[in-house]
Design an enzyme around this catalytic site. Structure first.
Site, PDB file in Angstrom:
ATOM      1  N   ASP A   1       1.347  -2.370  18.969  1.00  0.00           N
ATOM      2  CA  ASP A   1       1.909  -1.143  20.008  1.00  0.00           C
ATOM      3  C   ASP A   1       0.827  -0.068  19.743  1.00  0.00           C
ATOM      4  O   ASP A   1       0.173   0.081  19.109  1.00  0.00           O
ATOM      5  CB  ASP A   1       3.404  -0.518  19.497  1.00  0.00           C
ATOM      6  CG  ASP A   1       3.475  -0.140  17.905  1.00  0.00           C
ATOM      7  OD1 ASP A   1       2.931  -0.557  17.215  1.00  0.00           O
ATOM      8  OD2 ASP A   1       4.333   0.946  18.091  1.00  0.00           O
TER       9      ASP A   1
ATOM     10  N   GLU B   1       5.148  -0.245  15.190  1.00  0.00           N
ATOM     11  CA  GLU B   1       4.527   0.471  13.936  1.00  0.00           C
ATOM     12  C   GLU B   1       4.821   2.016  14.107  1.00  0.00           C
ATOM     13  O   GLU B   1       5.144   2.663  13.413  1.00  0.00           O
ATOM     14  CB  GLU B   1       3.216   0.009  13.614  1.00  0.00           C
ATOM     15  CG  GLU B   1       2.737   0.878  12.312  1.00  0.00           C
ATOM     16  CD  GLU B   1       2.186   2.246  12.334  1.00  0.00           C
ATOM     17  OE1 GLU B   1       1.994   2.818  11.057  1.00  0.00           O
ATOM     18  OE2 GLU B   1       1.958   2.596  13.297  1.00  0.00           O
TER      19      GLU B   1
HETATM   20 ZN   LIG Z   1      -1.709   2.817  13.790  1.00  0.00          ZN
END
Ligand SMILES: [Zn+2]
Length: 414
Positions: free
Chosen positions: A83, A178
């Protein structure tokens, strides 16, 4: 200046960066955005093409794969997140390469006023002659963490294509979400099944990080007394006024992200929304030490209690929840994975630097869950904004680090 990995790394990063895979904190689904599957499925396919084994896209949106060992040794994991940060536009990323950087200011085709200058960012001044990748001015680049993905994929392809290279079993994980702190779910440590791991999610060459923030979040909900303003005399209690009182009572010239550095933590109001009847303020609390973190939570609670006491007709609730913990608490009891990475860096004539990360990584959660996971450099710079850039040659050094760690892990530590 070029290395045998430059072309592949550049090709991979350009391809991955062009795919929009931004995560979304406000989404309840997992992964938070459907578009992350575009990256995950592509990586699943590419892992098949390079001949990795046990390839799996889990129901929680992590791509896992194995490179079988050519010799015996502990199982080492490498992770990167697919992401990109929700803080800046990530739609329509148009990455471009500035080949053989000349040391001057870098301008942007889609944002004439934007300048990336080596005076302002001295790390860039060191990259003369290298190939620099940037976005076009209106988006982030997404080297965070597609550089990590490109590095791991390139190292994996190289290991599989060269079975004479000695290394133990290697596991790969590409995680979603994340950036919103949801990349590591409870099943991951068991499914990953490694002895220790590394995230390739660090920045300047040399960074081998084993300290992250410890993090809590606080959500303050203020319920006022709502009534037609024409009938409000002596009755209305505005949640908006109370919310602003809380904000103005909290420290503003200290203990905020913009007034702290190094090892000092902060209280950061990330969002305030609502109306006269009800307001919500979201905070993130950060500190390297647990007592410092707890003190920040207490301060927010205390301010809420004081404002509540000043207006008994309102209701103020303050809910504090843990997010992640400083991985040092666990890693300092066994520094072998950190020492191994330092030794590998030494072989590549890279000076290892360990600065505490003013943030968290997937490794923060994984380490807490029993998988020691320090963080390694990729070369990415100015992340989460339009000036994000990376040098292809830095990524090549990170790729060599991945390969060297894999080789060194397969024999006992000195
Ligand atoms: Zn990162």
């Amino acid at each position: 200046m070029s290395t045998k990995f430059d072309q592949e790394l550049e090709y991979r990063l350009l391809r991955y960066a062009a795919i929009d895979s931004q995560s979304d904190e406000d989404s309840a689904s997992s992964p938070s955005t459907e578009i992350q599957f575009d990256m995950l499925r592509l990586l699943q396919k590419e892992l098949e093409e390079i001949g990795a084994k046990d390839i799996e896209l889990t129901d929680y949106g992590v791509v896992l794969a194995t490179i079988p060992g050519t010799v015996s040794g502990p199982t080492v994991g490498f992770l990167a997140h697919v992401d990109t940060a929700p803080q800046f536009n990530a739609t329509g990323v148009k990455p471009r390469v500035i080949r053989g950087y000349n040391g001057g200011d870098i301008s942007y085709p889609d944002a004439p006023d934007l300048v990336l200058s080596p005076e302002e960012f001295p790390y860039l001044a060191d990259k003369i002659g290298q190939d620099i990748i940037t976005a076009s001015g209106t988006t982030l680049l997404g080297a965070d963490d597609k550089a990590g993905v490109a590095i791991i994929m390139t190292a994996a392809r190289h290991m599989i294509a060269n079975p004479e290279l000695p290394h133990g079993p290697i596991r790969i994980a590409f995680t979603p979400d994340e950036e919103i702190g949801r990349g590591v779910v409870s099943n991951l440590p068991k499914d990953f099944a490694v002895d220790f791991a590394y995230t390739f999610d660090g920045q300047a060459i040399g960074e081998i990080e084993f300290e992250s923030f410890s993090a809590d979040k606080a959500v303050v909900t203020i319920t006022g007394v709502s009534i037609h303003p024409g009938l409000a005399h002596g009755k209305m209690v505005s949640a908006i006024h109370l919310a602003s009182k809380i904000i103005s009572t909290l420290p503003q010239a200290t203990m905020t992200p913009d007034t702290t550095t190094d090892r000092d933590g902060f209280i950061h109001a990330t969002e305030m929304a609502g109306d006269a009847a009800e307001m919500k303020i979201k905070f993130i609390l950060r500190d390297f030490e647990l007592d410092g973190l707890a003190a920040k939570g207490q301060l927010v609670s205390q301010v809420c209690a004081t404002v509540q006491a000043s207006e008994p007709r309102c209701e103020i609730m303050c809910a504090i929840e843990p997010q992640y913990r400083n991985m040092r608490y666990w890693l300092e009891t066994d520094m072998a994975p950190v020492d191994l990475a330092r030794q590998a860096a030494g072989e590549l004539s890279v000076d290892p630097v360990s600065v505490p990360i003013r943030g968290g990584t997937d490794g923060s959660r994984l380490t807490e869950m029993g998988v020691p996971t320090p963080n390694l450099f990729t070369g990415m710079q100015n992340i989460h904004g339009p000036l994000e850039w990376i040098s292809v040659q830095d990524m090549a050094i990170a790729t060599d680090l991945c390969l060297t760690i894999s080789r060194l892990a397969a024999r006992p530590l000195k």
